[in-house]
Design a protein around this motif. Structure first.
Motif, PDB file in Angstrom:
ATOM      1  N   ARG A 116       0.823  -1.215   0.000  1.00  0.00           N
ATOM      2  CA  ARG A 116       0.000   0.000   0.000  1.00  0.00           C
ATOM      3  C   ARG A 116       0.852   1.257   0.000  1.00  0.00           C
ATOM      4  O   ARG A 116       0.511   2.255  -0.603  1.00  0.00           O
ATOM      5  CB  ARG A 116      -0.913  -0.002   1.227  1.00  0.00           C
ATOM      6  N   ARG A 117       1.983   1.222   0.685  1.00  0.00           N
ATOM      7  CA  ARG A 117       2.825   2.410   0.816  1.00  0.00           C
ATOM      8  C   ARG A 117       4.111   2.290   0.015  1.00  0.00           C
ATOM      9  O   ARG A 117       5.086   2.942   0.297  1.00  0.00           O
ATOM     10  CB  ARG A 117       3.177   2.634   2.292  1.00  0.00           C
ATOM     11  N   ALA A 118       4.127   1.452  -0.977  1.00  0.00           N
ATOM     12  CA  ALA A 118       5.332   1.201  -1.745  1.00  0.00           C
ATOM     13  C   ALA A 118       5.755   2.446  -2.520  1.00  0.00           C
ATOM     14  O   ALA A 118       4.914   3.149  -3.085  1.00  0.00           O
ATOM     15  CB  ALA A 118       5.104   0.053  -2.717  1.00  0.00           C
ATOM     16  N   PRO A 119       7.044   2.742  -2.564  1.00  0.00           N
ATOM     17  CA  PRO A 119       7.510   3.857  -3.382  1.00  0.00           C
ATOM     18  C   PRO A 119       7.312   3.555  -4.862  1.00  0.00           C
ATOM     19  O   PRO A 119       7.015   2.423  -5.245  1.00  0.00           O
ATOM     20  CB  PRO A 119       8.992   3.972  -3.028  1.00  0.00           C
ATOM     21  N   LEU A 120       7.481   4.559  -5.687  1.00  0.00           N
ATOM     22  CA  LEU A 120       7.231   4.409  -7.121  1.00  0.00           C
ATOM     23  C   LEU A 120       8.023   3.256  -7.726  1.00  0.00           C
ATOM     24  O   LEU A 120       7.543   2.570  -8.621  1.00  0.00           O
ATOM     25  CB  LEU A 120       7.564   5.717  -7.850  1.00  0.00           C
ATOM     26  N   GLY A 121       9.226   2.993  -7.245  1.00  0.00           N
ATOM     27  CA  GLY A 121      10.027   1.887  -7.767  1.00  0.00           C
ATOM     28  C   GLY A 121       9.402   0.533  -7.524  1.00  0.00           C
ATOM     29  O   GLY A 121       9.727  -0.446  -8.181  1.00  0.00           O
ATOM     30  N   LEU A 122       8.473   0.476  -6.591  1.00  0.00           N
ATOM     31  CA  LEU A 122       7.786  -0.773  -6.294  1.00  0.00           C
ATOM     32  C   LEU A 122       6.366  -0.772  -6.862  1.00  0.00           C
ATOM     33  O   LEU A 122       5.457  -1.381  -6.318  1.00  0.00           O
ATOM     34  CB  LEU A 122       7.764  -1.013  -4.781  1.00  0.00           C
ATOM     35  N   LEU A 123       6.207  -0.105  -7.974  1.00  0.00           N
ATOM     36  CA  LEU A 123       4.898  -0.005  -8.614  1.00  0.00           C
ATOM     37  C   LEU A 123       4.260  -1.372  -8.853  1.00  0.00           C
ATOM     38  O   LEU A 123       3.056  -1.532  -8.655  1.00  0.00           O
ATOM     39  CB  LEU A 123       5.003   0.785  -9.918  1.00  0.00           C
ATOM     40  N   PRO A 124       5.013  -2.393  -9.262  1.00  0.00           N
ATOM     41  CA  PRO A 124       4.375  -3.712  -9.454  1.00  0.00           C
ATOM     42  C   PRO A 124       3.675  -4.226  -8.193  1.00  0.00           C
ATOM     43  O   PRO A 124       2.618  -4.849  -8.285  1.00  0.00           O
ATOM     44  CB  PRO A 124       5.536  -4.623  -9.850  1.00  0.00           C
ATOM     45  N   LEU A 125       4.223  -3.948  -7.020  1.00  0.00           N
ATOM     46  CA  LEU A 125       3.556  -4.364  -5.780  1.00  0.00           C
ATOM     47  C   LEU A 125       2.242  -3.627  -5.595  1.00  0.00           C
ATOM     48  O   LEU A 125       1.247  -4.207  -5.164  1.00  0.00           O
ATOM     49  CB  LEU A 125       4.452  -4.108  -4.568  1.00  0.00           C
ATOM     50  N   ARG A 126       2.231  -2.338  -5.923  1.00  0.00           N
ATOM     51  CA  ARG A 126       0.997  -1.572  -5.814  1.00  0.00           C
ATOM     52  C   ARG A 126      -0.056  -2.106  -6.769  1.00  0.00           C
ATOM     53  O   ARG A 126      -1.228  -2.229  -6.417  1.00  0.00           O
ATOM     54  CB  ARG A 126       1.246  -0.099  -6.120  1.00  0.00           C
ATOM     55  N   LEU A 127       0.356  -2.409  -7.986  1.00  0.00           N
ATOM     56  CA  LEU A 127      -0.588  -2.931  -8.976  1.00  0.00           C
ATOM     57  C   LEU A 127      -1.126  -4.294  -8.550  1.00  0.00           C
ATOM     58  O   LEU A 127      -2.324  -4.569  -8.670  1.00  0.00           O
ATOM     59  CB  LEU A 127       0.076  -3.021 -10.346  1.00  0.00           C
ATOM     60  N   LEU A 128      -0.256  -5.159  -8.045  1.00  0.00           N
ATOM     61  CA  LEU A 128      -0.676  -6.476  -7.586  1.00  0.00           C
ATOM     62  C   LEU A 128      -1.655  -6.345  -6.425  1.00  0.00           C
ATOM     63  O   LEU A 128      -2.679  -7.029  -6.383  1.00  0.00           O
ATOM     64  CB  LEU A 128       0.535  -7.307  -7.168  1.00  0.00           C
ATOM     65  N   ARG A 129      -1.369  -5.456  -5.497  1.00  0.00           N
ATOM     66  CA  ARG A 129      -2.262  -5.264  -4.352  1.00  0.00           C
ATOM     67  C   ARG A 129      -3.619  -4.757  -4.813  1.00  0.00           C
ATOM     68  O   ARG A 129      -4.661  -5.229  -4.363  1.00  0.00           O
ATOM     69  CB  ARG A 129      -1.652  -4.286  -3.354  1.00  0.00           C
ATOM     70  N   ALA A 130      -3.639  -3.799  -5.728  1.00  0.00           N
ATOM     71  CA  ALA A 130      -4.900  -3.264  -6.238  1.00  0.00           C
ATOM     72  C   ALA A 130      -5.701  -4.352  -6.950  1.00  0.00           C
ATOM     73  O   ALA A 130      -6.919  -4.464  -6.779  1.00  0.00           O
ATOM     74  CB  ALA A 130      -4.629  -2.093  -7.188  1.00  0.00           C
ATOM     75  N   TRP A 131      -5.024  -5.171  -7.746  1.00  0.00           N
ATOM     76  CA  TRP A 131      -5.695  -6.256  -8.444  1.00  0.00           C
ATOM     77  C   TRP A 131      -6.278  -7.267  -7.460  1.00  0.00           C
ATOM     78  O   TRP A 131      -7.415  -7.705  -7.614  1.00  0.00           O
ATOM     79  CB  TRP A 131      -4.708  -6.967  -9.385  1.00  0.00           C
ATOM     80  N   ARG A 132      -5.510  -7.608  -6.429  1.00  0.00           N
ATOM     81  CA  ARG A 132      -6.002  -8.564  -5.425  1.00  0.00           C
ATOM     82  C   ARG A 132      -7.220  -8.018  -4.695  1.00  0.00           C
ATOM     83  O   ARG A 132      -8.186  -8.738  -4.444  1.00  0.00           O
ATOM     84  CB  ARG A 132      -4.908  -8.884  -4.415  1.00  0.00           C
ATOM     85  N   LEU A 133      -7.167  -6.735  -4.307  1.00  0.00           N
ATOM     86  CA  LEU A 133      -8.310  -6.139  -3.617  1.00  0.00           C
ATOM     87  C   LEU A 133      -9.546  -6.140  -4.505  1.00  0.00           C
ATOM     88  O   LEU A 133     -10.638  -6.477  -4.061  1.00  0.00           O
ATOM     89  CB  LEU A 133      -7.977  -4.714  -3.169  1.00  0.00           C
ATOM     90  N   ARG A 134      -9.393  -5.773  -5.759  1.00  0.00           N
ATOM     91  CA  ARG A 134     -10.518  -5.745  -6.692  1.00  0.00           C
ATOM     92  C   ARG A 134     -11.068  -7.146  -6.899  1.00  0.00           C
ATOM     93  O   ARG A 134     -12.269  -7.371  -6.888  1.00  0.00           O
ATOM     94  CB  ARG A 134     -10.102  -5.135  -8.021  1.00  0.00           C
ATOM     95  N   HIS A 135     -10.176  -8.114  -7.082  1.00  0.00           N
ATOM     96  CA  HIS A 135     -10.585  -9.508  -7.299  1.00  0.00           C
ATOM     97  C   HIS A 135     -11.323 -10.036  -6.066  1.00  0.00           C
ATOM     98  O   HIS A 135     -12.338 -10.709  -6.180  1.00  0.00           O
ATOM     99  CB  HIS A 135      -9.353 -10.368  -7.606  1.00  0.00           C
ATOM    100  N   HIS A 136     -10.829  -9.712  -4.889  1.00  0.00           N
ATOM    101  CA  HIS A 136     -11.449 -10.157  -3.640  1.00  0.00           C
ATOM    102  C   HIS A 136     -12.828  -9.528  -3.466  1.00  0.00           C
ATOM    103  O   HIS A 136     -13.780 -10.198  -3.055  1.00  0.00           O
ATOM    104  CB  HIS A 136     -10.555  -9.804  -2.450  1.00  0.00           C
ATOM    105  N   GLU A 137     -12.969  -8.243  -3.787  1.00  0.00           N
ATOM    106  CA  GLU A 137     -14.261  -7.560  -3.660  1.00  0.00           C
ATOM    107  C   GLU A 137     -15.290  -8.146  -4.624  1.00  0.00           C
ATOM    108  O   GLU A 137     -16.442  -8.316  -4.274  1.00  0.00           O
ATOM    109  CB  GLU A 137     -14.097  -6.065  -3.924  1.00  0.00           C
ATOM    110  N   GLN A 138     -14.870  -8.485  -5.837  1.00  0.00           N
ATOM    111  CA  GLN A 138     -15.776  -9.065  -6.810  1.00  0.00           C
ATOM    112  C   GLN A 138     -16.192 -10.472  -6.392  1.00  0.00           C
ATOM    113  O   GLN A 138     -17.332 -10.875  -6.627  1.00  0.00           O
ATOM    114  CB  GLN A 138     -15.143  -9.087  -8.192  1.00  0.00           C
ATOM    115  N   ALA A 139     -15.310 -11.217  -5.754  1.00  0.00           N
ATOM    116  CA  ALA A 139     -15.628 -12.571  -5.301  1.00  0.00           C
ATOM    117  C   ALA A 139     -16.624 -12.554  -4.153  1.00  0.00           C
ATOM    118  O   ALA A 139     -17.394 -13.496  -3.977  1.00  0.00           O
ATOM    119  CB  ALA A 139     -14.361 -13.289  -4.888  1.00  0.00           C
ATOM    120  N   ASP A 140     -16.626 -11.470  -3.372  1.00  0.00           N
ATOM    121  CA  ASP A 140     -17.549 -11.373  -2.238  1.00  0.00           C
ATOM    122  C   ASP A 140     -18.969 -11.013  -2.647  1.00  0.00           C
ATOM    123  O   ASP A 140     -19.896 -11.143  -1.860  1.00  0.00           O
ATOM    124  CB  ASP A 140     -17.047 -10.322  -1.238  1.00  0.00           C
ATOM    125  N   ARG A 141     -19.161 -10.557  -3.854  1.00  0.00           N
ATOM    126  CA  ARG A 141     -20.504 -10.130  -4.304  1.00  0.00           C
ATOM    127  C   ARG A 141     -21.396 -11.280  -4.606  1.00  0.00           C
ATOM    128  O   ARG A 141     -21.237 -12.326  -4.864  1.00  0.00           O
ATOM    129  CB  ARG A 141     -20.394  -9.262  -5.549  1.00  0.00           C
TER     130      ARG A 141
END
Length: 65
Positions: free
Chosen positions: A40-65
């Motif tokens: 969540r607080r990754a610096p710009l150089g760790l952008l892939p971690l931010r993208l992975l986290r966002a994808w996981r959160l979105r995927h998890h929210e869609q699975a809960d519906r």
């Protein structure tokens, strides 16, 4: 508040706060494990971690519906 490094590196010190409640609040903030927030607080150089986290959160929210 007195503090010292839990890893035994020898770092330590002290600081006065206006109230014991303020000292406790700051102590809790310093004791926090940064690993839990890495994606969540990754610096710009760790952008892939931010993208992975966002994808996981979105995927998890869609699975809960």
């Amino acid at each position: 508040m007195l503090w010292r490094c839990a890893r035994g590196c020898g770092a330590g010190g002290s600081k006065r706060y206006p109230t014991a409640l303020d000292a406790e609040r700051y102590a809790r903030a310093f004791d926090r494990e940064d690993q839990a927030d890495l994606g969540r607080r990754a610096p710009l150089g760790l952008l892939p971690l931010r993208l992975l986290r966002a994808w996981r959160l979105r995927h998890h929210e869609q699975a809960d519906r």
